[in-house]
Write an enzyme that holds these catalytic residues in place. Structure first.
Site, PDB file in Angstrom:
ATOM      1  N   ALA A  58     -59.781  70.691  11.024  1.00 19.72           N
ATOM      2  CA  ALA A  58     -59.874  70.362  12.494  1.00 19.72           C
ATOM      3  C   ALA A  58     -58.484  70.620  12.973  1.00 19.72           C
ATOM      4  O   ALA A  58     -58.392  71.366  13.975  1.00 19.72           O
ATOM      5  CB  ALA A  58     -59.986  68.790  12.799  1.00 19.72           C
ATOM      6  N   THR A  82     -64.773  66.764  11.755  1.00 15.54           N
ATOM      7  CA  THR A  82     -64.592  65.265  11.706  1.00 15.54           C
ATOM      8  C   THR A  82     -63.372  64.768  11.066  1.00 15.54           C
ATOM      9  O   THR A  82     -62.823  65.429  10.214  1.00 15.54           O
ATOM     10  CB  THR A  82     -65.649  64.997  10.425  1.00 15.54           C
ATOM     11  OG1 THR A  82     -66.852  65.288  11.085  1.00 15.54           O
ATOM     12  CG2 THR A  82     -65.874  63.339  10.152  1.00 15.54           C
ATOM     13  N   ILE A  83     -62.566  63.802  11.606  1.00 15.55           N
ATOM     14  CA  ILE A  83     -61.443  63.529  11.207  1.00 15.55           C
ATOM     15  C   ILE A  83     -61.624  61.813  11.054  1.00 15.55           C
ATOM     16  O   ILE A  83     -61.934  61.299  11.866  1.00 15.55           O
ATOM     17  CB  ILE A  83     -60.472  63.514  12.351  1.00 15.55           C
ATOM     18  CG1 ILE A  83     -60.074  65.070  12.836  1.00 15.55           C
ATOM     19  CG2 ILE A  83     -59.148  63.015  11.740  1.00 15.55           C
ATOM     20  CD1 ILE A  83     -59.410  65.130  13.884  1.00 15.55           C
ATOM     21  N   HIS A  90     -51.686  60.067   9.283  1.00 12.85           N
ATOM     22  CA  HIS A  90     -52.222  61.500   9.430  1.00 12.85           C
ATOM     23  C   HIS A  90     -53.254  61.409  10.306  1.00 12.85           C
ATOM     24  O   HIS A  90     -53.376  62.344  11.126  1.00 12.85           O
ATOM     25  CB  HIS A  90     -52.354  61.823   8.007  1.00 12.85           C
ATOM     26  CG  HIS A  90     -52.996  63.305   7.810  1.00 12.85           C
ATOM     27  ND1 HIS A  90     -52.166  64.070   8.105  1.00 12.85           N
ATOM     28  CD2 HIS A  90     -54.386  63.760   7.638  1.00 12.85           C
ATOM     29  CE1 HIS A  90     -52.610  65.475   7.679  1.00 12.85           C
ATOM     30  NE2 HIS A  90     -53.899  65.053   7.616  1.00 12.85           N
ATOM     31  N   ILE A 115     -65.477  69.527  23.117  1.00 15.99           N
ATOM     32  CA  ILE A 115     -65.063  68.801  21.710  1.00 15.99           C
ATOM     33  C   ILE A 115     -66.204  68.007  20.998  1.00 15.99           C
ATOM     34  O   ILE A 115     -66.272  66.933  21.629  1.00 15.99           O
ATOM     35  CB  ILE A 115     -63.793  68.114  22.028  1.00 15.99           C
ATOM     36  CG1 ILE A 115     -62.581  69.102  22.803  1.00 15.99           C
ATOM     37  CG2 ILE A 115     -63.275  67.453  20.812  1.00 15.99           C
ATOM     38  CD1 ILE A 115     -61.269  68.337  22.927  1.00 15.99           C
TER      39      ILE A 115
END
Length: 159
Positions: A58, A82-83, A90, A115
């Site tokens: 990302a 995807t985070i 982080h 987004i």
């Protein structure tokens, strides 16, 4: 008072670039499938007008969005990824950097960047937001991109 409001329509030819992260690909593929379904079925966009650019993660999406936006070939950009929160900060840094970067690029280059990047506390939440329980963020991003293109077209005609 004039109200500018537009629906999702297929009035004009559209070129929409998709930038997708390879990291967490098993989730991101569902986002891509959702976005492509909307763009083809509702937006009536030909596959050749939807380049798909895969990037490592990302964090790399904004630089590619910047390059694409400066080409002036696309009506919108869809960012997919995807985070997932881990046990460090982080997650917070990456999420903030990506969202801020994409917002700045959109405003600076006058291109809508939709987004469709899931930020989740765990993998289960991410899977739910990729099309199981809570809708599909890729589909939502595609719908937003189509609507923004139409709003911008209306504003350009009413100068």
């Amino acid at each position: 008072m004039k109200i500018v409001q537009e629906t999702i329509s297929t009035k004009t030819k559209k070129n929409i670039a998709i930038i997708i992260s390879r990291y967490n690909n098993f989730i991101n593929q569902h986002l891509l499938d959702g976005a492509l379904d909307i763009l083809k079925r509702i937006g009536q966009i030909n596959q050749k007008n939807i380049p798909i650019i895969h990037v490592p993660g990302a964090y790399e999406i904004p630089i590619i969005a910047s390059i694409i936006s400066k080409q002036k070939k696309y009506n919108a950009i869809i960012a997919l990824g995807t985070i997932i929160k881990g046990h460090t900060l982080h997650y917070s840094h990456i999420s903030h950097a990506v969202n801020s970067g994409l917002t700045n690029i959109s405003i600076t280059n006058n291109i809508p960047i939709s987004i469709g990047i899931i930020t989740a506390n765990n993998i289960e939440q991410a899977i739910e937001r990729a099309g199981t329980k809570l809708g599909n963020k890729g589909s939502e991003a595609a719908l937003t991109a189509l609507e923004m293109i139409n709003i911008i077209n209306i504003l350009a005609q009413n100068k």
